[in-house]
Enzyme design. Structure first.
Site, short mmCIF file in Angstrom:
data_model
loop_
_atom_site.label_atom_id
_atom_site.label_comp_id
_atom_site.label_asym_id
_atom_site.label_seq_id
_atom_site.Cartn_x
_atom_site.Cartn_y
_atom_site.Cartn_z
N PRO A 2 0.83 -1.21 0.00
CA PRO A 2 0.00 0.00 0.00
C PRO A 2 0.87 1.26 0.00
O PRO A 2 1.80 1.37 0.80
CB PRO A 2 -0.80 -0.13 1.30
N GLU A 3 0.58 2.17 -0.92
CA GLU A 3 1.32 3.42 -1.02
C GLU A 3 0.48 4.55 -0.43
O GLU A 3 -0.56 4.31 0.17
CB GLU A 3 1.69 3.66 -2.49
N LYS A 56 3.33 6.84 4.58
CA LYS A 56 2.58 5.59 4.54
C LYS A 56 2.18 5.12 5.93
O LYS A 56 1.72 3.98 6.10
CB LYS A 56 3.43 4.51 3.86
N HIS A 89 -4.83 -14.63 9.77
CA HIS A 89 -3.97 -13.50 9.39
C HIS A 89 -4.36 -12.19 10.08
O HIS A 89 -3.86 -11.13 9.71
CB HIS A 89 -4.01 -13.31 7.88
N ARG A 107 1.47 -11.45 5.38
CA ARG A 107 2.93 -11.56 5.36
C ARG A 107 3.59 -11.01 6.62
O ARG A 107 4.79 -11.15 6.82
CB ARG A 107 3.49 -10.86 4.12
N ARG A 151 21.12 14.86 -5.61
CA ARG A 151 21.03 13.40 -5.71
C ARG A 151 21.47 12.92 -7.09
O ARG A 151 20.90 13.32 -8.10
CB ARG A 151 19.60 12.95 -5.43
N ARG A 260 12.84 -3.63 -8.25
CA ARG A 260 11.44 -3.26 -8.48
C ARG A 260 11.23 -3.05 -9.98
O ARG A 260 12.12 -2.58 -10.69
CB ARG A 260 11.08 -1.96 -7.74
#
Length: 271
Positions: A2-3, A56, A89, A107, A151, A260
């Site tokens: 989830p973003e 997040k 879960h 997970r 960067r 990714r």
């Protein structure tokens, strides 16, 4: 994973309903990524003041301290007056006077962490190094450009790192770079001020549209009301390898960046 849009959609789907609730009990299942940080019994009697988001993370403000919630790779929250019996879960459950909040995480990379209220939440070790909030006034285009100029890594990797701008995960980084016409492998330091501005606008636009459409449901994401997202249906490049670009009809390509998958149009994103 989830973003930002999925986390914001989750927040919006239960924040109003749980505000003002008093905690009755907390049940912990199997260990999650990080321990709760207090005894579950210590949370009984606390009242929920509000639910906020930082990147997040969800921040559930209590009258004493707060809970930091991260959904991990596959986690989701449910909130209702009455939920079905907990399954294998379901690893965190907070019963309140207004309903039950449950974290389901197959997970177990997610977490719920209690933080005391003595310090500002932003000072917590999980939040202290996060970048600018892209949907807030804090996301300043000049500051964004200045950060990128320092960067040398590929711009896609810089977006995913989260220390320049927070919450732009794999799906929305690919989409924003397409909208801005920027190749994902380009060094962030090579972006001109106008191109940084286009990317800044694209990030805000993509994330806002994703929130408006309920986020992306690729596998198992749903809101706290059990509703799926629909942004994936209008994605321009993400998960569309080999399909024609919606703008120029060139086949969408993919590559691997930091383990990714990245999706892009070789014609629309030439440089």
């Amino acid at each position: 994973m989830p973003e930002l849009p999925e986390v914001e959609v989750t927040r919006l789907s239960f924040a109003f309903e749980i505000a003002g609730a008093r905690v009755i009990s907390v049940r912990i299942g199997k260990p999650l990524r990080w321990p709760l940080g207090c005894s579950p019994t210590q949370l009984a009697g606390r009242s929920v003041q509000a639910v906020r988001r930082r990147g997040k993370y969800l921040l559930i403000d209590l009258d004493q301290g707060l809970l930091l919630v991260h959904l991990g790779m596959s986690g989701s929250l449910s909130f209702a007056r009455q939920l079905p019996p907990a399954g294998a879960h379901d690893h965190f459950e907070m019963t309140t006077t207004l309903g039950t909040l449950r974290l389901t995480d197959p997970r177990r990379f997610g977490a719920v962490v209690y933080a005391k209220g003595e310090d500002a939440p932003e000072a917590h070790k999980l939040l202290g190094k996060l970048g600018m909030e892209p949907l807030s006034d804090d996301f300043d285009v000049d500051r964004f450009h200045d950060e990128l100029k320092r960067r040398r890594a590929a711009i896609k990797q810089v977006l995913l790192a989260g220390d320049t701008v927070v919450g732009v995960g794999n799906i929305y980084a690919s989409e924003a770079l397409f909208m801005a016409g920027i190749r994902p492998t380009l060094s962030a330091a090579r972006l001109s001020r106008p191109r940084s501005a286009r990317l800044h606008a694209a990030i805000r636009d993509v994330l806002a549209r994703a929130v408006a459409t309920g986020g992306s449901t690729l596998r198992d994401f749903s809101s706290a009301k059990g509703e799926n997202g629909h942004f994936q249906l209008e994605a321009m490049v993400y998960a569309r390898q080999g399909q024609p670009c919606r703008v120029c009809a060139t086949p969408i390509k993919s590559l691997r960046q930091g383990q990714r998958s990245t999706f892009y149009c070789p014609h629309c994103q030439k440089a």
